[in-house]
Scaffold this active site. Structure first.
Site, short mmCIF file in Angstrom:
data_model
loop_
_atom_site.label_atom_id
_atom_site.label_comp_id
_atom_site.label_asym_id
_atom_site.label_seq_id
_atom_site.Cartn_x
_atom_site.Cartn_y
_atom_site.Cartn_z
N GLN A 14 -2.91 2.74 9.59
CA GLN A 14 -1.44 2.92 8.92
C GLN A 14 -0.55 3.60 9.78
O GLN A 14 0.68 3.55 9.90
CB GLN A 14 -1.56 3.21 7.65
CG GLN A 14 -2.44 2.54 6.67
CD GLN A 14 -4.01 2.64 6.64
OE1 GLN A 14 -4.47 3.07 7.48
NE2 GLN A 14 -4.41 2.51 5.33
N ARG A 19 1.00 -1.35 0.04
CA ARG A 19 0.09 -0.11 0.06
C ARG A 19 0.72 1.11 0.08
O ARG A 19 2.09 1.30 0.12
CB ARG A 19 -1.09 0.13 1.18
CG ARG A 19 -0.18 -0.33 2.35
CD ARG A 19 -0.48 0.37 3.57
NE ARG A 19 -0.61 1.88 3.53
CZ ARG A 19 0.44 2.69 3.66
NH1 ARG A 19 1.88 2.14 3.89
NH2 ARG A 19 0.56 3.88 3.62
N GLY A 20 0.14 2.20 -0.16
CA GLY A 20 0.91 3.72 -0.23
C GLY A 20 1.08 3.87 -2.01
O GLY A 20 1.51 3.06 -2.61
N ALA A 21 0.84 5.08 -2.34
CA ALA A 21 0.69 5.30 -3.84
C ALA A 21 2.00 4.98 -4.35
O ALA A 21 1.90 4.11 -5.32
CB ALA A 21 0.32 6.74 -4.04
N ASP A 43 -2.07 10.84 -2.52
CA ASP A 43 -2.66 9.67 -3.65
C ASP A 43 -2.76 10.06 -5.28
O ASP A 43 -2.48 9.51 -5.92
CB ASP A 43 -3.69 8.99 -3.11
CG ASP A 43 -3.24 8.05 -1.88
OD1 ASP A 43 -3.17 8.48 -0.75
OD2 ASP A 43 -2.75 7.01 -2.28
N ARG A 68 -7.11 -0.99 -7.38
CA ARG A 68 -7.49 -0.02 -6.47
C ARG A 68 -7.70 1.43 -7.53
O ARG A 68 -6.74 1.54 -8.30
CB ARG A 68 -6.64 0.30 -5.16
CG ARG A 68 -6.53 -0.65 -4.25
CD ARG A 68 -5.53 -0.22 -3.22
NE ARG A 68 -6.30 0.64 -2.22
CZ ARG A 68 -5.77 1.29 -1.25
NH1 ARG A 68 -4.29 1.06 -0.96
NH2 ARG A 68 -6.37 1.97 -0.24
N ASN A 110 -5.79 12.15 -0.26
CA ASN A 110 -4.79 11.52 0.67
C ASN A 110 -5.91 10.63 1.52
O ASN A 110 -7.16 10.79 1.62
CB ASN A 110 -3.77 12.40 1.37
CG ASN A 110 -2.73 11.42 2.10
OD1 ASN A 110 -2.08 10.57 1.33
ND2 ASN A 110 -2.58 11.82 3.36
N LYS A 111 -5.26 9.93 2.25
CA LYS A 111 -5.91 8.97 3.37
C LYS A 111 -7.26 9.83 4.03
O LYS A 111 -7.05 10.74 4.45
CB LYS A 111 -4.99 8.54 4.43
CG LYS A 111 -5.23 7.57 5.45
CD LYS A 111 -6.31 6.47 4.92
CE LYS A 111 -5.37 5.62 3.98
NZ LYS A 111 -6.62 4.65 3.31
O1 MRU Z 1 -5.18 3.08 1.67
P1 MRU Z 1 -3.46 3.34 1.81
O2 MRU Z 1 -2.79 2.98 3.09
O3 MRU Z 1 -2.87 2.78 0.55
O4 MRU Z 1 -3.30 5.16 1.83
C1 MRU Z 1 -2.05 5.44 1.69
C2 MRU Z 1 -2.15 7.01 1.77
O5 MRU Z 1 -2.90 7.66 1.79
C3 MRU Z 1 -0.85 7.52 1.83
O6 MRU Z 1 -0.59 8.78 2.48
C4 MRU Z 1 -0.35 7.89 0.30
O7 MRU Z 1 -0.52 6.89 -0.37
C5 MRU Z 1 1.00 8.52 0.29
S1 MRU Z 1 2.19 7.23 0.28
C6 MRU Z 1 3.75 7.90 0.15
#
Ligand code: MRU
Length: 351
Positions: free
Chosen positions: A204, A54-56, A245, A97, A255-256
């Site tokens: 997270q 996970r994470g963009a 994201d 996703r 973002n999250k």
């Molecule tokens: O659902 P996730 O855990 O993939 O969400 C991640 C985030 O929102 C992060 O802040 C974003 O992807 C940036 S990661 C460098």
């Protein structure tokens, strides 16, 4: 210090093919540091879908290697069939996703390279594909380090950063985006403390940000999401740094879920709110955040936290968007590998 959350491991080094993607199963942290090895497109799709990866930026890199796996698994040895296998794998991985644009950015890049390499023989074609995925990893590493250098200019010795979700090494090639300035500042000898929002519903912040900062020897305190206002009110936060994201052309940032609330709180308390992201997270084809697709997750992620017992009565509705959009006017600056971008973002992002 940086964590390799995912990397390509050749079966017979130094040849990069055949090989496998090896990644940390982020759903098992912090209790277990398990790695999964796979050469299977479906396993990578599912790892992205279930947030094992996970994470963009990490999602984008994993998807690029997923395309390599699709090509590697194709048994017909005509290059045209390999190009078709790359397209099939890319189309499938794109459904994992919807919000992080890095996924589509990386898949489009792999598709373009596959089409351009159609004249190569099958062995060269496969090597070209793995090289491109490795380039995506390497470029992300370089971008994150540059973000760290630029972002560290915003941090002074003794300051405290509040962050939301995990935008660290686990979410990228190795170094992170929102956490990169903290790592660089620490290397520069600055003492930086961090408040990590726990980040409901999947934690997270509590599970991942706290884990990786602890590994790096950086002082971190976890707070419930609803504690952020109170720590700000008490003057305990100097700076907010979050990842992204997808960033639209006007600077609106997905973002999250919960990030928008943190931005509103930062504004109310006069605290700078910084978004840190590589250019692979910019989507200049969207004029504003209203066009960003927002993923909705299963109700059970809210009603049964951490896979445990119910905290919501059976039959009660749950709304579980995974992301929100922070309007550009609430963002003090966007830090990318190119530097610190200031409003109006319509101009600075294009430039
Ligand atoms: O659902 P996730 O855990 O993939 O969400 C991640 C985030 O929102 C992060 O802040 C974003 O992807 C940036 S990661 C460098």
């Amino acid at each position: 210090m940086p964590i390799r959350t995912l990397e390509w491991q050749p079966d017979n080094p130094p040849n990069s093919l055949p090989g496998r993607l090896v990644f940390i199963d982020q759903t098992r942290l912090p209790a277990h540091l398990d790695r999964i090895r796979t050469a299977d497109v479906e396993t990578i799709w599912s790892a992205i879908r279930t947030l094992q990866i996970r994470g963009a930026p990490a999602i984008g890199i994993a998807a690029a290697y997923g395309v390599v796996c699709g090509v590697q698994a194709e048994t017909v040895s005509r290059t045209a069939a390999l190009v078709a296998a790359a397209e099939t794998a890319a189309d499938h991985l794109a459904t994992s996703r919807p919000t992080a644009v890095n996924l589509f950015w990386a898949l489009d890049r792999m598709r373009r390279v596959a089409r351009a390499a159609a004249a190569l023989d099958p062995r060269e074609f496969r090597a070209r594909m793995v090289r491109e995925a490795q380039l995506i990893w390497d470029e992300d590493d370089a971008m994150c380090r540059a973000i760290g250098r630029h972002g560290a200019e915003l941090l002074r010795d003794g300051q405290t950063v509040l962050t939301h979700c995990n935008a660290g090494g686990l979410a990228t090639s190795a170094y992170g985006t929102a956490l990169a300035p903290i790592y660089v500042a620490a290397e520069q000898g600055k003492r930086i403390k961090v408040y990590a929002d726990e980040t409901r519903p999947l934690f997270q912040g509590a599970r991942l940000t706290a884990w990786e900062l602890q590994q790096a020897g950086i002082e971190v305190t976890v707070i419930c999401d609803n504690t952020a206002a109170w720590v700000m009110r008490q003057g305990l936060v100097d700076v907010v740094m979050v990842g992204a994201d997808r960033i639209a052309a006007n600077g609106d940032t997905a973002n999250k879920i919960g990030t928008y609330g943190v931005a509103c709180l930062s504004r109310a308390h006069g605290i700078p709110f910084y978004v840190l992201a590589p250019s692979s997270t910019f989507d200049l084809s969207l004029s504003s955040g209203a066009e960003i697709p927002i993923e909705e997750r299963a109700a059970a992620e809210v009603s049964r936290p951490a896979g445990g017992g119910p905290v919501v009565p059976d039959g009660v509705a749950v709304y579980a968007p995974a992301f929100d959009v922070t309007p550009a006017e609430a963002i003090t600056a966007i830090v990318s590998e190119r530097g610190i971008l200031r409003p109006p973002y319509v101009h600075s992002l294009r430039a």
